[in-house]
Motif scaffolding. Structure first.
Motif, PDB file in Angstrom:
ATOM      1  N   HIS A   1       0.827  -1.208   0.000  1.00 27.81           N
ATOM      2  CA  HIS A   1       0.000   0.000   0.000  1.00 27.81           C
ATOM      3  C   HIS A   1       0.868   1.268   0.000  1.00 27.81           C
ATOM      4  CE1 HIS A   1      -3.369   2.645   0.768  1.00 27.81           C
ATOM      5  NE2 HIS A   1      -2.720   3.131   1.813  1.00 27.81           N
TER       6      HIS A   1
ATOM      7  N   THR B   1       3.779   1.726  -1.295  1.00 21.96           N
ATOM      8  CA  THR B   1       4.347   1.952  -2.627  1.00 21.96           C
ATOM      9  C   THR B   1       3.314   2.601  -3.532  1.00 21.96           C
ATOM     10  OG1 THR B   1       5.764   0.021  -2.343  1.00 21.96           O
ATOM     11  CG2 THR B   1       5.475   0.848  -4.595  1.00 21.96           C
ATOM     12  N   ARG B   2       2.094   2.088  -3.511  1.00 18.67           N
ATOM     13  CA  ARG B   2       1.027   2.647  -4.342  1.00 18.67           C
ATOM     14  C   ARG B   2       0.729   4.096  -3.928  1.00 18.67           C
ATOM     15  NH1 ARG B   2      -2.102   0.230  -7.908  1.00 18.67           N
ATOM     16  NH2 ARG B   2      -1.795  -1.856  -7.089  1.00 18.67           N
ATOM     17  N   LYS B   3       0.799   4.363  -2.625  1.00 17.04           N
ATOM     18  CA  LYS B   3       0.539   5.715  -2.125  1.00 17.04           C
ATOM     19  C   LYS B   3       1.652   6.682  -2.557  1.00 17.04           C
ATOM     20  CE  LYS B   3      -0.241   8.282   2.103  1.00 17.04           C
ATOM     21  NZ  LYS B   3      -0.123   8.294   3.549  1.00 17.04           N
ATOM     22  N   GLU B   4       2.893   6.248  -2.477  1.00 15.16           N
ATOM     23  CA  GLU B   4       4.031   7.102  -2.816  1.00 15.16           C
ATOM     24  C   GLU B   4       4.218   7.275  -4.327  1.00 15.16           C
ATOM     25  OE1 GLU B   4       6.257   8.994  -1.031  1.00 15.16           O
ATOM     26  OE2 GLU B   4       4.981   8.604   0.700  1.00 15.16           O
ATOM     27  N   ILE B   5       3.882   6.241  -5.088  1.00 16.57           N
ATOM     28  CA  ILE B   5       4.058   6.292  -6.548  1.00 16.57           C
ATOM     29  C   ILE B   5       2.719   5.886  -7.203  1.00 16.57           C
ATOM     30  CG2 ILE B   5       5.567   5.653  -8.464  1.00 16.57           C
ATOM     31  CD1 ILE B   5       7.465   4.407  -6.343  1.00 16.57           C
ATOM     32  N   PRO B   6       1.698   6.736  -7.085  1.00 15.19           N
ATOM     33  CA  PRO B   6       0.369   6.353  -7.569  1.00 15.19           C
ATOM     34  C   PRO B   6       0.305   6.118  -9.084  1.00 15.19           C
ATOM     35  CG  PRO B   6       0.411   8.668  -6.932  1.00 15.19           C
ATOM     36  CD  PRO B   6       1.721   8.082  -6.518  1.00 15.19           C
ATOM     37  N   HIS B   7       1.231   6.676  -9.819  1.00 14.09           N
ATOM     38  CA  HIS B   7       1.229   6.540 -11.282  1.00 14.09           C
ATOM     39  C   HIS B   7       2.172   5.440 -11.778  1.00 14.09           C
ATOM     40  CE1 HIS B   7       4.445   9.224 -10.102  1.00 14.09           C
ATOM     41  NE2 HIS B   7       5.016   9.061 -11.284  1.00 14.09           N
TER      42      HIS B   7
ATOM     43  N   GLU C   1       1.709   2.282 -12.335  1.00 15.59           N
ATOM     44  CA  GLU C   1       1.152   1.417 -13.379  1.00 15.59           C
ATOM     45  C   GLU C   1       1.252   2.084 -14.751  1.00 15.59           C
ATOM     46  OE1 GLU C   1      -2.787  -1.278 -14.322  1.00 15.59           O
ATOM     47  OE2 GLU C   1      -2.563  -0.347 -12.366  1.00 15.59           O
TER      48      GLU C   1
END
Length: 138
Positions: A92, A94-100, A102
């Motif tokens: 979570h 990682t997704r929060k820190e680098i939301p883009h 994907e």
């Protein structure tokens, strides 16, 4: 005695077939000269990992906290050689820190060299596979 049509025989054979076990793994031209099946698979995975990693490195990602994570990328590769990212598993944080992330990974796939599809019994086949990538941003 019942006579079986060639289609019936083929259908029975396909049921018994393990489609996940391919004769030749997907490949890049840089891996074509490798004769050992597992080494060729490793070459493909290492080449794809390095390509994505180099692309992300050039993006100079900025984060508010250090990120060290192994993300798992799930891919589908069509029998025509089209590689598509289907899912990313990551922490979570990682997704929060680098939301883009994907979108970045999808962009990295745009510059991939030609991907040669997997082969089963002389035919190109669709393949699905996972690829772990270590993300380390500080």
């Amino acid at each position: 005695m019942k006579k079986s049509s060639s289609q019936d025989i083929l259908n029975e054979e396909l049921k018994a077939f393990n489609w996940t076990d391919v004769d030749e793994y997907p490949s890049f031209s840089s891996c074509d000269s490798i004769a050992v099946k597992q080494d060729r698979k490793d070459c493909f995975q290492n080449s794809l990992t390095l390509h994505i990693w180099e692309f992300l490195k050039q993006e100079q990602l900025t984060v508010t906290q250090d990120i060290t994570d192994t993300i798992v990328l799930n891919f589908n590769l069509s029998k025509t050689g089209i590689l598509k990212l289907t899912d990313i598993k990551m922490a979570h944080a990682t997704r929060k820190e680098i939301p883009h992330i994907e979108a970045l990974i999808n962009r990295s796939l745009d510059s991939l060299p030609q991907v040669y599809p997997a082969i089963k019994r002389g035919q190109h086949v669709n393949a699905a596979f996972s690829l772990p990538i270590i993300i380390n941003v500080n």
